[in-house]
Design an enzyme around this catalytic site. Sequence first.
Site, short mmCIF file in Angstrom:
data_model
loop_
_atom_site.label_atom_id
_atom_site.label_comp_id
_atom_site.label_asym_id
_atom_site.label_seq_id
_atom_site.Cartn_x
_atom_site.Cartn_y
_atom_site.Cartn_z
N SER A 134 35.48 -10.80 7.92
CA SER A 134 34.26 -10.88 7.13
C SER A 134 34.23 -12.15 6.28
O SER A 134 35.28 -12.67 5.89
CB SER A 134 34.18 -9.66 6.20
OG SER A 134 33.17 -9.81 5.23
N TYR A 159 37.29 -4.18 -0.74
CA TYR A 159 36.92 -4.36 0.67
C TYR A 159 37.29 -5.76 1.15
O TYR A 159 37.94 -5.94 2.18
CB TYR A 159 35.42 -4.12 0.87
CG TYR A 159 34.92 -4.65 2.19
CD1 TYR A 159 35.27 -4.02 3.38
CD2 TYR A 159 34.12 -5.79 2.25
CE1 TYR A 159 34.83 -4.51 4.60
CE2 TYR A 159 33.68 -6.28 3.47
CZ TYR A 159 34.04 -5.64 4.64
OH TYR A 159 33.60 -6.14 5.85
N LYS A 163 40.27 -7.22 4.03
CA LYS A 163 40.06 -8.16 5.14
C LYS A 163 41.03 -9.35 5.02
O LYS A 163 41.56 -9.83 6.03
CB LYS A 163 38.61 -8.64 5.17
CG LYS A 163 37.62 -7.55 5.55
CD LYS A 163 37.92 -6.96 6.92
CE LYS A 163 36.92 -5.90 7.34
NZ LYS A 163 37.26 -5.27 8.63
#
Length: 346
Positions: A134, A159, A163
Amino acid sequence: MSIKIVNKLKKILVTGGLGFIGSHTVVELQNEGFEVVIIDNLSNAEEKVLHGIEAITGQKPIFENLDLREKEAVRAFFKKYNDIAGVIHFAASKAVGESVENPLLYYENNINALVYILQELQSKPGADFIFSSSCTVYGQAEKMPITEDASIQLAASPYGNTKQIGEEIIRDVAKVSNINAILLRYFNPIGAHPSAEIGELPIGVPQNLVPFITQTGIGMRKELSVFGSDYPTPDGTCIRDYIHVVDLAKAHVVALKRLIDKKNETAVEVFNVGTGKGSSVLEVIRSFEKVSGQKLPYKLVERRDGDVIEAYADTQKANSVLGWKAQSTLDEAIESAWKWEKKIRS
C-alpha cells in the site's frame, strides 16, 4: 490460445480472493488461463462472490474457507495443494481508522498470516509471491508524486505499519530462500467490474470513501462525513490517487507473469500502482454527482486520525518496466461503482 494452455498448468493461490480486489484479480487470472484456488475466511466477504466470478469467466474457482491465522490450517492447505506455483496475498484487514482503534487485531491478522504462508513457501523449490502492499508505507511523503524510491516515513497508522513490516519480512525471507516477490504498493482502488457481477461489498459501515458515497446516494446513509476541510490542498480536503479496481487487478497478473517468466531483476521488486493523478474528496463527490445526476448530501467534519494530507503515485516505473498503465478515468470508475450499488440494492 497457446498462452492459456501454458498458464493452465499454473495453479495460483489468491488469499482473500472473495474480497474486493481479490475477486477482480481472480477474474483476470482466469481470463488469462490460470487455475485459481481461493482462500478466504469470509470475515469481510461473501461466498456468493464465487457466482459472480463464474458468471464473468465461465469458470468457478476452487474455494477453501479457512483462517490464515491458524498455522496448522495453512500447513494442511499446502499439503493438499502441493502444486501451487504462485501466491497473490490480499488477505488482510485494511481500514486505517479501525487499525487505530484496534491495533492488535491488525498485527495478528496482517502479520501472522503472512508469516505462516511464507513458512510454507520457503520449503518449496521455487515460489512466486505477489504482496498486496500500500501507498500507506510512505506515510506523508515529502514530495508528490510519490516514487518507489521515496523514503519510508513513520507509519501514520497500525495498518500502514503492518504493510511496512510485511515488506521487511518478505525481503528478509527472500534473502535466504527461493522466493521471488513483487510488492505492489497501490493507492486507492475503487469501482466495480463493468458487468456489475462483482464489486465492493463492505460489511457494516463502509470504511472507504466511494462505497460510503454510493450507499449515501442510494439512500442507505443519511449523509457523507468529509473528514477534514482545512488541509493544505486546493479545496481543503485530502487528496488520493483513485484507481479502477480492474486496472489494479490487471497489474497483479502482469506482475505474476513477470515472475513466472523470470524477468525480475532482483528477488524482491517494488512497483507503485496508481493513475498518477490526485483527486480530492470533494472532486470525487462531484464526479459521483456528475455520473449519477443527483446531489450528494455531505457535511464537513473534523480530521480523522491516521489520514495523510495527500498521496498520489509516480507510475513511470510500472508503466515502463511492467508495461502496465491504468486505463480508466475517475468518472468511469465512479460510474461502475454506482452501477454496482444500484444492482445490489435492486
